[in-house]
Design a protein around this motif. Structure first.
Motif, mmCIF file in Angstrom:
data_model
loop_
_atom_site.group_PDB
_atom_site.id
_atom_site.type_symbol
_atom_site.label_atom_id
_atom_site.label_comp_id
_atom_site.label_asym_id
_atom_site.label_seq_id
_atom_site.Cartn_x
_atom_site.Cartn_y
_atom_site.Cartn_z
ATOM 1 N N ILE A 113 0.788 -1.107 -0.035
ATOM 2 C CA ILE A 113 0.025 0.218 0.152
ATOM 3 C C ILE A 113 0.959 1.018 -0.001
ATOM 4 N N LEU A 114 1.884 1.138 0.777
ATOM 5 C CA LEU A 114 2.859 2.433 0.798
ATOM 6 C C LEU A 114 3.431 2.399 -0.495
ATOM 7 N N TYR A 115 3.965 1.221 -1.165
ATOM 8 C CA TYR A 115 4.651 1.401 -2.382
ATOM 9 C C TYR A 115 3.789 2.156 -3.507
ATOM 10 N N GLU A 116 2.561 1.696 -3.351
ATOM 11 C CA GLU A 116 1.487 2.304 -4.488
ATOM 12 C C GLU A 116 1.226 3.622 -4.231
ATOM 13 N N PHE A 117 1.153 4.138 -3.209
ATOM 14 C CA PHE A 117 0.772 5.502 -2.506
ATOM 15 C C PHE A 117 2.120 6.221 -3.216
ATOM 16 N N PHE A 118 3.417 5.877 -2.797
ATOM 17 C CA PHE A 118 4.635 6.779 -3.141
ATOM 18 C C PHE A 118 5.000 6.722 -4.748
ATOM 19 N N LYS A 119 4.614 5.625 -5.290
ATOM 20 C CA LYS A 119 4.847 5.242 -6.674
ATOM 21 C C LYS A 119 3.982 6.378 -7.505
ATOM 22 N N ALA A 120 2.728 6.406 -7.001
ATOM 23 C CA ALA A 120 1.767 7.528 -7.541
ATOM 24 C C ALA A 120 2.161 8.839 -7.432
ATOM 25 N N LYS A 121 3.143 9.022 -6.686
ATOM 26 C CA LYS A 121 3.533 10.382 -6.532
ATOM 27 C C LYS A 121 4.970 10.823 -6.889
ATOM 28 N N GLY A 122 5.437 9.652 -7.689
ATOM 29 C CA GLY A 122 6.816 9.935 -8.353
ATOM 30 C C GLY A 122 7.908 9.409 -7.722
ATOM 31 N N ALA A 123 8.043 8.675 -6.573
ATOM 32 C CA ALA A 123 9.193 8.112 -5.858
ATOM 33 C C ALA A 123 9.623 7.077 -6.809
ATOM 34 N N ARG A 124 11.108 7.053 -6.521
ATOM 35 C CA ARG A 124 11.855 6.068 -6.992
ATOM 36 C C ARG A 124 12.145 5.130 -5.975
ATOM 37 N N PHE A 125 12.103 3.897 -6.156
ATOM 38 C CA PHE A 125 12.299 2.852 -5.086
ATOM 39 C C PHE A 125 13.670 2.256 -5.111
ATOM 40 N N ALA A 126 14.340 1.838 -3.739
ATOM 41 C CA ALA A 126 15.453 0.819 -3.699
ATOM 42 C C ALA A 126 15.234 -0.166 -3.009
ATOM 43 N N GLY A 127 15.873 -1.244 -3.011
ATOM 44 C CA GLY A 127 15.775 -2.310 -1.882
ATOM 45 C C GLY A 127 14.854 -3.417 -2.136
ATOM 46 N N ALA A 128 14.395 -3.752 -3.352
ATOM 47 C CA ALA A 128 13.626 -4.752 -3.698
ATOM 48 C C ALA A 128 14.120 -6.082 -3.024
ATOM 49 N N TRP A 129 13.278 -7.050 -2.587
ATOM 50 C CA TRP A 129 13.704 -8.182 -1.771
ATOM 51 C C TRP A 129 13.104 -9.184 -2.444
ATOM 52 N N PRO A 130 14.018 -10.441 -2.646
ATOM 53 C CA PRO A 130 13.430 -11.813 -3.159
ATOM 54 C C PRO A 130 12.489 -12.375 -2.154
ATOM 55 N N ALA A 131 11.483 -13.009 -2.809
ATOM 56 C CA ALA A 131 10.378 -13.595 -2.359
ATOM 57 C C ALA A 131 10.538 -14.945 -1.863
ATOM 58 N N ASP A 132 11.766 -15.688 -2.277
ATOM 59 C CA ASP A 132 12.161 -17.045 -1.780
ATOM 60 C C ASP A 132 12.273 -17.151 -0.450
ATOM 61 N N ASP A 133 12.058 -18.173 -0.005
ATOM 62 C CA ASP A 133 12.195 -18.384 1.690
ATOM 63 C C ASP A 133 10.991 -17.893 2.470
ATOM 64 N N TYR A 134 10.001 -17.408 1.640
ATOM 65 C CA TYR A 134 8.662 -17.201 2.635
ATOM 66 C C TYR A 134 7.618 -18.070 1.935
ATOM 67 N N ASP A 135 6.717 -18.280 2.869
ATOM 68 C CA ASP A 135 5.583 -19.405 2.524
ATOM 69 C C ASP A 135 4.217 -18.434 2.678
ATOM 70 N N PHE A 136 3.896 -17.947 1.741
ATOM 71 C CA PHE A 136 2.587 -17.138 1.590
ATOM 72 C C PHE A 136 2.012 -17.182 0.122
#
Length: 180
Positions: A113-136
């Protein structure tokens, strides 16, 4: 380089503890103190070009708010205060806490939700994280097979938290061009 702003909202205190652990890894010249968004002003928040933002995820994927934040406020109340701001030219790294066993269909949704809010406001993002080792099953924080930031589960994978923070901060340091 200007200081990095570090803001969080926490429903149980876990996100606050993670924010403080992140802050300890940087000197005062590099990073401001970890600050709950209920104590932040829009002007202070907007004064940083680099931000690290943390959130817990509540129940069915909600942001912490006034009725749930153990510190008396949260992202739910703060985001409308900064709705008018442009975040173009700002870089944001996100971390989110969730429970993948109890809420596998909403794991770390608040971070998404935070990502979508700030993406719509023009922010650039750092620190994407692999989804491996999670069970969801599903997460609003998953984009192109990776989390939009560091995903932590203090209920079921607490023993992995310190190593995940260290690895993630190395990525952030490179993307923010910081010494770690």
């Amino acid at each position: 380089m200007p200081k990095i702003g570090l803001f969080f909202s926490s429903s149980t205190g876990n996100t606050r503890r993670i924010a403080k652990a992140i802050k300890k890894r940087f000197d005062d010249d590099t990073m401001a103190d970890a600050l709950n968004v209920n104590k932040a002003t829009p002007a202070l928040f907007a004064s940083y070009t680099h931000l690290i933002l943390g959130t817990s995820t509540l129940g069915a994927g909600a942001l912490p708010g006034l009725s749930t934040d153990c510190m008396g406020g949260g992202w739910e109340e703060f985001l409308p205060k900064i709705e008018h701001l442009d975040f173009g030219g700002k870089t944001i790294a996100l971390f989110g806490l969730g429970n993948q066993d109890k809420y596998p269909d909403e794991f770390v949704d608040a971070m998404g939700i935070l990502y979508e809010f700030f993406k719509a406001k023009g922010a650039r993002f750092a620190g994407a994280w692999p989804a491996d080792d999670y069970d969801f099953v599903a997460s609003k924080a998953l984009v192109d097979g990776e989390f939009v930031g560091l995903a932590l589960d203090q209920e079921n994978q607490k023993m992995l938290t310190d190593d995940r923070i260290e690895a993630w901060l190395k990525v952030i340091a490179m993307e923010f061009r910081l010494p770690l």
